[in-house]
Structures are given as structure tokens and as C-alpha cells.
Design an enzyme around this catalytic site. Sequence first.
Site, PDB file in Angstrom:
ATOM      1  CD  GLU A 225      -2.683  -1.478   0.141  1.00 14.49           C
ATOM      2  OE1 GLU A 225      -2.849  -0.536  -0.660  1.00 14.49           O
ATOM      3  OE2 GLU A 225      -3.200  -2.582   0.004  1.00 14.49           O
ATOM      4  CB  CYS A 259      -1.376   7.084   2.065  1.00 18.94           C
ATOM      5  SG  CYS A 259      -2.715   6.060   2.694  1.00 18.94           S
TER       6      CYS A 259
END
Length: 478
Positions: A225, A259
Site C-alpha cells: 500500500e 496517503c
Amino acid sequence: MGASSTSPISLAAVPSEAERILALQRAAVAEHGAPSLAERILALDALLGLIKKHRQSLVETVSLDFGTRAAAETELGELMPLVAGIKHVRRHLGRWMKPQRRRPGLAFRPASARVAYQPLGVVGVMAPWNYPLFLTLGPLIDALAAGNRVMLKPSELTPRTAALLKNLLAERFEEDQVAVVTGGPDVAAQFSTLDFDHLLFTGSSKVGRQVMAAAAAHLTPVTLELGGKSPVLVCRDYPLKKAARTIAIGKFFNAGQTCVAPDYALVPTDLADAFADAVIEAAAELYPAIAGNADYTSIISGRHYQRLSGMIEEARGGGARVVQHTDPGAAAERKIGPTVLVRAREDSAALREEIFGPILPIVTYDDLDHAIRLINARPKPLALYCFSTDSAKVEGVLQRTRSGGATINGTLLHVTQADLPFGGVGESGMGAYHGREGFLRLSHARATLELGRFNMSDRIAAPYGKLTRAVTRLLLGK
């Protein structure tokens, strides 16, 4: 005769804490096999109880690691999704675990076929600092649901939170089921080289490449990720001030250290300055003050603060219009006020690098085709946001772009949904977890074919004769 007590001992021969725990968990996998549904529910309940009982200390400790972090941001962005995720998994896990019946081929009947989901074994999780609870315990939920044993490596940039998680999880779980390994970059580097059955890493693309290379030595499958420059596309038909406020909420949550935060805004050329002003006006309403405001989060470290400050000054020096909401005391608290950059140079750091802070550059476009070309000219992002009231236009944007996930007329919120997968694509990552997708990602789908008592497949064998030819004619045609 035994070795002398003064004999040198090779450090390489002494297993590290991580190696010791991995051996312990591997032995437990071999001895106990796959846990039952009841055992998995018990583990999930233990994790849920931990979060609820120690809610206050978790919130306070995260804030200490940041310098200042709003309690509401930790509760909204970390604890609430964790609690919702556990409850969702508990509700559906029994159904997910049931073997699925499949249809055996006609030539191989009578027989039965099924797919059963088995634990992979020992799963390693390398978590980042920006959401040190959600991105450490979120993968743990899926790993426990899939019946795995788990080793967690929190970030060294949030050492108090890492130590607290280590202590709390040790109270609820035996070390051979869940364990936390703490330490700096050297420990993280070694952690990525261990022979896990699966390794899940959340962090930068640069470090993600290193983790993947290290895992390849053992052919360890990875879920990455990562991040990238997630765009927010503001279409002309959407109310400008409404878009600006919604984007400001998502962009400046956790001071942009998210993020999936909007990394740059695509705005019609003639609306760029008005949009910039509207974002900062909204930010000033959300955060009337920056210094001394417990609702506005500090930048995690001095190094990150200097990087972001340099990014703003570079853009200013390159001729960008810098629109900012801040006050003189912010720097002393390692805070950077909400900032929008208009007409920054294309080669500026703000438009080349993932920002990971409260800075929003505006990229202008002429028409929707132009905007989509600008998005597709960059690597596939972790998230994409589109603001429009025209459903056909929205569908066109979704069909012509690629991203890990998307939210329409909002930001960030797709990540918090327990029944939606979370993951990247291309340079923003590989693999997805959360909910059912997390269970599947951290399970092995074992196929089993069971031949019936009167199965004749053993007759289709050398020396090949009439029966074989009859079967091939039936299945392949003349």
C-alpha cells in the site's frame, strides 16, 4: 568439553527478536493448524476490547508522538474504522469461511469439487507513522480473520505508540499468535527479509521497492500500500465553494499526512484563483488559529517540516502564488498552516513528489479531456476524487482513468468503508485488503477434487484405446 566462557560468539548465530518470534509462530502453526471460527471470533473480540478499554491512552499517546494531534482525528480516522471493521468481519466471517462447492468437469464425474480457504501461516505487517493505529491494527483484523499468526512492525517515528501497542497486545495475545517488534530502520530492513507466508507493507513507493526486493529472496508474496499523487478533479458544474470546503476538510485532516489525501487539484483555468481563495477561506473556518490549536496536527518530525517548508519556498521562488492560512507561532509547534499553490512550475517538487502535508497545488485545465490526459500522464494514484453533479461525466472520468479507489463529491471516505477493499494499482501498490477482500488476500484458496466410488477416470490412461478416443470425441468434437 564445553566451550570456554571466553570463546567469541558469532552475532550471526544469535537469532534476533524477530527471528525468534517467527520461529515460535511457525512452530505454533505446525502444532495447532487452522483456528476454528470460534477461536477467530475470540481473537477479534480481544482486539475490540483492547481498543475500547484503552481508547483514551491510545489517543493521548498518538498525540504525544505527533507533538499535537486532535483527539477527534485519531478517533474518526483510526479508532472508528477499526471498530467498524471488526464488527463487519465478525458478522460475515462464518459465511466467508465455508467451503465453496464447484462443478467438476463432465469427463471426471462422478466427483465433487470444492474450494476451502486456509490460513497462509505467519503474516508480517510493516506499518507507517501517519495512522499508526489504523494501519497497524487494520491488517491485523484481516490476518486474524483468515486464521493467521501475525508479527507487527510499527514505525520508529511513532515510538510511544509502538511501545504501547506492544504492551497492550502482549496482555491480550500469546506471543505465538500476535507479537510486536519495535526498532529503527535496521530492524525494519531485517523484518522485510524474514521468511513470512505473506508480507503487508504500507509506506512510500521508494521503500516499497526495497521491501519487495527483500521479500523476493524467499518468494514471499507481498501486499504493498503505497501512495503517489492522488488528484481531485473539480468540474465546472459543481458549486465551487462547496467543493473547496469539502476538499479542505479532507486535505488538511491530519495536516495532510494521509496517503489518500488530495495531492493536487485540477481546476478550470479561469477558476483557479477563486478556488484557491475559497479553500483557504474554508480552512480558516475549520481552524481559526494554527498555533495553540489542539485541532490542528503538527508535522511528524523536523525533517518532514523542513522538506515541506522548502517545497513552499521553492514554489514561491518559481513564481507561484502562495495562498496560506497561518500565524507566527505555528513554526514553534512544528505546524504548517493550510497552503494552496497557484501556477507552480511543472518541475517544482510540489508537482513532482508526493506532498504528504498541508500543501495543495492547483493544476489548471481547459476541458474535461485535457484534465483526464493530465491525470493519465502520471503514474496510477492510490485515490481519485471527482466533484460533479453530472453522473454521465463522473462515469466518464471513472472509465477513462485508473486508481486504487475513488470517492465522488468527497475525499478520503472510501477508505473508511468496512465493506470496500482498500489498495493501490501500479506504482500506488498491489493487492487490496479490508473486509472480505482482506480475508481472501490473507487466505489460501485450496482446491480439492474428490472422486466418486464409481469414477472411471483411471480407465483413460495408456495404452490409449477406444475409450480414450470416445471421450476426446465427446469433449473436443470430431
